[in-house]
Write an enzyme that holds these catalytic residues in place. Structure first.
Site, mmCIF file in Angstrom:
data_model
loop_
_atom_site.group_PDB
_atom_site.id
_atom_site.type_symbol
_atom_site.label_atom_id
_atom_site.label_comp_id
_atom_site.label_asym_id
_atom_site.label_seq_id
_atom_site.Cartn_x
_atom_site.Cartn_y
_atom_site.Cartn_z
ATOM 1 N N THR A 181 -0.512 -3.213 -2.003
ATOM 2 C CA THR A 181 -0.034 -1.864 -2.314
ATOM 3 C C THR A 181 -0.985 -1.128 -3.250
ATOM 4 O OG1 THR A 181 2.268 -2.423 -1.887
ATOM 5 C CG2 THR A 181 1.881 -0.569 -3.340
ATOM 6 N N ASP A 182 -1.668 -1.844 -4.125
ATOM 7 C CA ASP A 182 -2.690 -1.197 -4.965
ATOM 8 C C ASP A 182 -3.786 -0.589 -4.100
ATOM 9 O OD1 ASP A 182 -2.111 -1.923 -7.968
ATOM 10 O OD2 ASP A 182 -1.730 -3.745 -6.825
#
Length: 432
Positions: A181-182
């Site tokens: 997700t980063d």
């Protein structure tokens, strides 16, 4: 692997064609999403000045290290100029303000409110540079009831609903063994920066880009949201299957390998049936169209699994690929280093490194025909370019910089060849 197996992609007159060359970016972010956003812009020619705290970006403590050097940091900090400031010190914050006046983009991923306390929020920066584009990355966005909550990528993933869909249905939610997700948010942030810069080209106006971890992950639920709205259907984990896309699953081979086969459309499914020796089933009403195949998924998967289990991985993959069925084994990094397609696509780049001489890092994505990106060097030690950047982009004199070094408000690393020496720190590290 020979030393020249993976060379830096050569581009004609790269300095002239780099599409983002005219932009200067100040990266205040740490850990993953902010630096990943900055690395994308740097790959395409932007001058990215990364600011680290004196103690270094926490990402330097993640992953494997050699002689104290983070291989992860060397990869994600590539193509950047690295300076080190103690942002708790007023003098360091003043340096940031000075740099903002000379930059086009500022990237930050502090918790909302932190930069405002330091008088470095968007309202503060726009007074210094009205056309500035500020990219703000946070767990939950700059407003809303969760805005002040701390959040890493995995937390944004959990809140978004994406994490609920990853893994096997009879097991707890799983995660990819990397900060997925980063990276997703870093890409959205970079796209937001480019959209904002395009708007600025047309109007002269800067703006604030608000990219959150949870929203970036949530944006992938394109089919699950309308299904809940109209059918009250809660999507669940499906393991290696892709719900609504049949067949698309992972199958075990005779020698213990795994191959993923995806053949949901009619032509692909017909070719698959021929490979597994059941061409007559193409006329079976249960398998004639994608909707019918969804209703008979278990039967189809069992049929494919039986065929795959009779072949070793190499044979199964060759038969399927030769028949133009969409299929592949599950690659490891070791497989990738041996694979000719990764080499042909310049996806393993042996980039210059200050300390190792060179380091193989992932190549530039996407590929542009006229203005390709390039990797000029990997990331180096914290503060490698502090003095050089401050002399070039601020009004500070060398004596003033020396005083800030002595005080500890800024930091300059030693060049690798000078680390055993006791003399003063050199002005700059390796230069492109």
């Amino acid at each position: 692997m020979t030393k020249d197996a993976y060379a830096i992609p050569k581009t004609s007159e790269n300095d002239k064609t780099a599409p983002l060359k005219k932009y200067r970016v100040l990266e205040l972010g740490s850990l993953i999403s902010g630096p990943f956003c900055g690395s994308f812009l740097a790959d395409f020619g932007a001058e990215v000045i990364k600011v680290e705290q004196i103690e270094g970006d926490p990402l330097r403590a993640i992953g494997d290290r050699i002689d104290g050097k983070s291989l992860y940091a060397a990869s994600i900090m590539r193509n950047k100029r690295l300076i080190s400031l103690d942002l708790r010190a007023p003098e360091a914050r003043e340096i940031v303000r000075d740099l903002v006046r000379r930059c086009d983009v500022v990237i930050e991923n502090f918790r909302p409110g932190v930069l405002e306390k330091w008088e470095l929020g968007y309202d503060d920066l726009v007074k210094l540079n009205p056309s500035i584009v500020m990219v703000r990355i946070s767990g939950f966005g700059q407003n809303g009831p969760y805005a002040s909550r701390p959040g890493y990528g995995v937390i944004g993933e959990a809140v978004s609903g994406l994490r609920h869909l990853i893994g096997d249905p009879d097991r707890p939610p799983a995660r990819a063994a990397l900060p997925l997700t980063d990276y997703i948010t870093g890409m959205y942030a970079a796209m937001g920066a480019l959209v904002a810069l395009n708007h600025r080209e047309q109007t002269g106006e800067g703006q604030c880009v608000d990219a959150s971890l949870f929203e970036s992950a949530f944006s992938f639920l394109r089919s699950e949201v309308p299904s809940y709205d109209k059918l009250a259907k809660v999507a669940v984990r499906a393991g290696s299957r892709l719900p609504g896309h049949v067949p698309s699953n992972l199958f075990a081979t005779k020698d213990g390998g795994y191959i993923h086969i995806s053949a949901a459309n009619n032509s692909l499914f017909q070719r698959l049936l021929s490979v597994i020796g059941k061409p007559e089933l193409v006329h079976d009403p249960k398998f004639m169209d994608p909707v019918q195949r969804q209703e008979n998924e278990d039967e189809i998967n069992c049929m494919i699994a039986e065929w795959v289990s009779q072949h070793d991985l190499d044979t199964a993959e060759k038969l399927l690929v030769d028949a133009e069925v969409v299929a592949s084994r599950i690659f490891t990094v070791a497989d990738i280093f041996r694979d000719p397609h990764f080499k042909a696509r310049d996806m393993l780049v042996d980039a210059p490194d200050d300390e190792f001489g060179s380091l193989v890092v992932p190549g530039v994505v996407p590929k542009l025909s006229r203005t390709p990106g390039q990797i000029c060097r990997t990331g180096g030690p914290n503060g490698r370019d502090t003095v050089e950047v401050l002399l070039e982009h601020t009004k500070l004199s060398r004596s003033q910089i020396d005083a800030l070094l002595e005080k500890g408000a800024i930091k300059q690393s030693r060049a690798p060849q000078d680390r055993k020496a006791d003399e003063a720190v050199p002005v700059s590290g390796a230069v492109l």
